[in-house]
Scaffold this motif. Structure first.
Motif, PDB file in Angstrom:
ATOM      1  N   GLU A  96       1.014  -1.359   0.111  1.00 12.22           N
ATOM      2  CA  GLU A  96       0.141   0.105  -0.594  1.00 12.22           C
ATOM      3  C   GLU A  96       1.102   1.463  -0.333  1.00 12.22           C
ATOM      4  OE1 GLU A  96      -3.838  -0.566   1.930  1.00 12.22           O
ATOM      5  OE2 GLU A  96      -3.078  -1.385   3.915  1.00 12.22           O
ATOM      6  N   GLN A  97       0.354   2.012  -0.994  1.00 18.38           N
ATOM      7  CA  GLN A  97       0.967   3.434  -1.015  1.00 18.38           C
ATOM      8  C   GLN A  97       0.703   4.914  -0.533  1.00 18.38           C
ATOM      9  OE1 GLN A  97       2.901   3.609  -5.902  1.00 18.38           O
ATOM     10  NE2 GLN A  97       0.772   3.216  -5.873  1.00 18.38           N
ATOM     11  N   LEU A 136       5.826   4.126  -0.757  1.00 18.35           N
ATOM     12  CA  LEU A 136       6.345   5.862  -1.850  1.00 18.35           C
ATOM     13  C   LEU A 136       7.092   5.662  -3.023  1.00 18.35           C
ATOM     14  CD1 LEU A 136       8.809   7.515   0.862  1.00 18.35           C
ATOM     15  CD2 LEU A 136       6.398   7.959   0.417  1.00 18.35           C
ATOM     16  N   GLY A 137       5.931   4.064  -3.733  1.00 19.22           N
ATOM     17  CA  GLY A 137       6.763   3.774  -4.669  1.00 19.22           C
ATOM     18  C   GLY A 137       7.485   2.800  -5.376  1.00 19.22           C
ATOM     19  N   ASP A 138       7.415   1.765  -6.779  1.00 21.07           N
ATOM     20  CA  ASP A 138       8.185   1.114  -7.255  1.00 21.07           C
ATOM     21  C   ASP A 138      10.197   1.891  -6.874  1.00 21.07           C
ATOM     22  OD1 ASP A 138       5.866  -0.732  -7.189  1.00 21.07           O
ATOM     23  OD2 ASP A 138       6.262  -0.359  -9.255  1.00 21.07           O
ATOM     24  N   CYS A 154       0.564   7.417  -1.466  1.00 22.70           N
ATOM     25  CA  CYS A 154      -0.687   8.706  -2.668  1.00 22.70           C
ATOM     26  C   CYS A 154      -2.107   7.793  -1.952  1.00 22.70           C
ATOM     27  CB  CYS A 154      -0.057   8.633  -3.310  1.00 22.70           C
ATOM     28  SG  CYS A 154      -0.249   6.823  -4.320  1.00 22.70           S
ATOM     29  N   ASP A 155      -1.788   6.398  -1.844  1.00 17.70           N
ATOM     30  CA  ASP A 155      -3.570   5.786  -1.628  1.00 17.70           C
ATOM     31  C   ASP A 155      -3.818   5.331  -0.119  1.00 17.70           C
ATOM     32  OD1 ASP A 155      -4.036   5.429  -3.972  1.00 17.70           O
ATOM     33  OD2 ASP A 155      -2.261   3.402  -4.144  1.00 17.70           O
TER      34      ASP A 155
END
Lengths: 235, 235
Positions: free
Chosen positions: A170-171, A210-212, A173-174
């Protein structure tokens, strides 16, 4: 437009601190009648006019007191372990101040590279960025504290711990809810220890990605800061 | 995990360029049998093993060729006028490489601070960031060209010009369509001239805001880059 930082700014005549006096009189060669912008670092901007250009104690007249536009209506805090290279932490402080942040908390943890921080120097970096981006508020910086003490502090809002782990899908931003206060913990170069992540979870911190992309500590901190600001700006 | 950049990487025995050989043998003191990761900068990663640790021409054996995870499926380009201070442009290149970018275009414009750029040096900064963030692709950097030539280049995707103007209300984060190729023009310290903005509009560039915050050139470029990546990562 030149911007000066006067913590004691108020309407009417104000004497500038020695450093700012020297900067505007000696460096910028300002003289009587010259106009500029003033921020008090507490949320207000003023129009300023040079009245007496003394290099050590210039007197200025402040008018048109107004609230800055940099009031985003929520509280954004980032906690970070100072990087091995001070310039990287300072770079984060400059960029976070430009993008918009309320408070930076410094901490030491198991894999911390640094056990001491020059908070006064860090504040100068943020004050400079505040002036450059014409902000009315100077972000607060809280000196180093141990990680286990930090996670136990009360915080009224969403709490996240940015952790590089394949199981953390889970990020931020979501997970982050627009408009809410938020505190994000950013790990040191060696990341958090498993014990630290568990301790944070026990105290209500939600692990997030924070993303890939694999980001440096200071990049992760700026990305977290911009992620929150962007979500609040999106329609 | 050490990561090395070998543009000519391929499965089997490969001789390292002198600089990388020196770095891993002299600096990192690697010896026969030591293992590491290799990126070819073109989209692939390998597992590497030191076979012959010669400081000027080390031989390594590459196995497990695989596609990097940094293939986001769209083309992200940022065009920027190099900043007065080179370190600020280099900082943008490092951060954009970490966050993820395909191509950086350099341009000169009416208010440009710099008329020359050390592209070789800039490439080194990006290669270093690519290795540090274990990316499989080295972003391309296109040398300086005049703004009026840049805006006339064909581009298959959304085209934006980030412009600081009170009349520009629409934000990049609201205008950009997830998954689409995108090119964002970032102005120099003195921003774009009105003529330049008009010329860009004539050639299909849509003026956009990057938010309320007043950002430095290099910060605006990183913010634009992260905005596009974040929108593509959001659920």
């Amino acid at each position: 437009m030149n911007v000066f930082y006067l913590p004691d700014a108020d309407l009417g005549l104000v004497t500038m601190p020695e450093e700012e006096s020297k900067h505007c009189v000696k460096v910028l060669r300002m003289s009587e009648g010259d106009r500029f912008c003033v921020t008090d670092g507490k949320g207000y901007l003023y129009d300023g006019e040079m009245v007496e250009a003394l290099p050590k104690r210039a007197t200025v007249n402040l008018t048109n007191k107004r609230k800055g536009y940099d009031h985003w209506g929520f509280n954004l805090e980032i906690a970070i372990a100072p990087t091995k290279l001070n310039e990287r932490t300072e770079w984060f402080l400059e960029k976070a101040t430009e993008i918009g942040i309320d408070r930076v908390r410094l901490f030491t943890s198991y894999h911390s590279e640094r056990r001491a921080a020059n908070v006064e120097r860090f504040e100068k970096v943020m004050a400079s960025a505040m002036k450059q981006s014409i902000k009315s508020r100077l972000p607060e910086i809280v000196d180093l504290m141990p990680f286990d003490k930090l996670v136990k502090l009360p915080f009224d809002g969403q709490k996240f711990i940015a952790w590089i782990d394949d199981n953390v899908k889970e990020q931020l931003c979501d997970l982050y809810h627009k408009g809410e206060n938020v505190l994000v913990l950013i790990g040191p170069e060696g990341d958090f220890s498993l014990e630290e992540v568990e301790l944070a979870k026990e105290h209500g911190f939600v692990p997030c990605s924070l993303g890939d992309a694999r980001l440096r500590t200071e990049t992760a901190a700026v990305v977290a800061c911009h992620t929150v600001q962007l979500i609040n700006q999106m329609k």
